[in-house]
Design a protein around this motif. Structure first.
Motif: not given
Length: 173
Positions: A95-105
């Motif tokens: 679970a992350v903050l919505a629309n936050t960048p995440v790593p590829a994959g």
């Protein structure tokens, strides 16, 4: 007054003698250093690869290092909680903050009704022929939650809009 002073002086001398004997009889013990709070002395997270799922707090306006994602922000104390996503196994969910960048994959697989958090899943390390569903966008009462690019090697086999969300069926060759 003289007697009171001499009694106090005598007590002070006795206490000093007692403390002195205790200090001599007790060996010196090194006290361990206490770690500083993460916000004061956070390690340079770009220089290490911690285990998947490691979390730490950093100042709110600091950039998020590569491989990490924002889980939450605490505006009252001006910090944010970040989580390391590197080294995740196939299918891991976070679970992350919505629309936050995440790593590829990583792909979007769910969103909260308030539009504040998103569930992401890791598709790296998939077996041949694996399938997955990734959301492109969800219109929630609290705001729009966007998906992430299709991971390298995966192909889109279909796109469906159902309710407030549009999602894609993915296949790994």
């Amino acid at each position: 007054m003289r007697r009171r002073t001499s009694v106090l002086t005598g007590c002070a001398a006795a206490l000093a003698a007692l403390l002195g004997s205790i200090a001599v009889a007790t060996p010196a013990v090194a006290t361990p250093a206490v770690a500083a709070p993460a916000l004061v002395a956070a390690p340079d997270v770009r220089a290490v690869n911690p285990p998947f799922g490691t979390q730490m707090r950093i100042p709110q306006y600091n950039p998020v290092p590569a491989g990490w994602a924002v889980v939450s922000i605490n505006a009252a104390v001006h910090d944010k909680l970040i989580e390391y996503l590197g080294g995740a196994p196939y299918g891991a969910r976070v679970a992350v903050l919505a629309n936050t960048p995440v790593p590829a994959g990583w792909v979007l697989v769910g969103a909260s009704l308030d539009g504040q958090t998103a569930q992401v899943s890791y598709l790296g390390g998939a077996a041949h022929g694996a399938g997955a569903t990734a959301y492109v966008v969800c219109w929630m009462p609290g705001g729009r939650v966007y998906g992430y690019p299709v991971p390298a090697g995966w192909t889109v086999t279909g796109t469906v809009t159902q309710g407030a969300c549009t999602y894609q069926y993915l296949r790994y060759p």
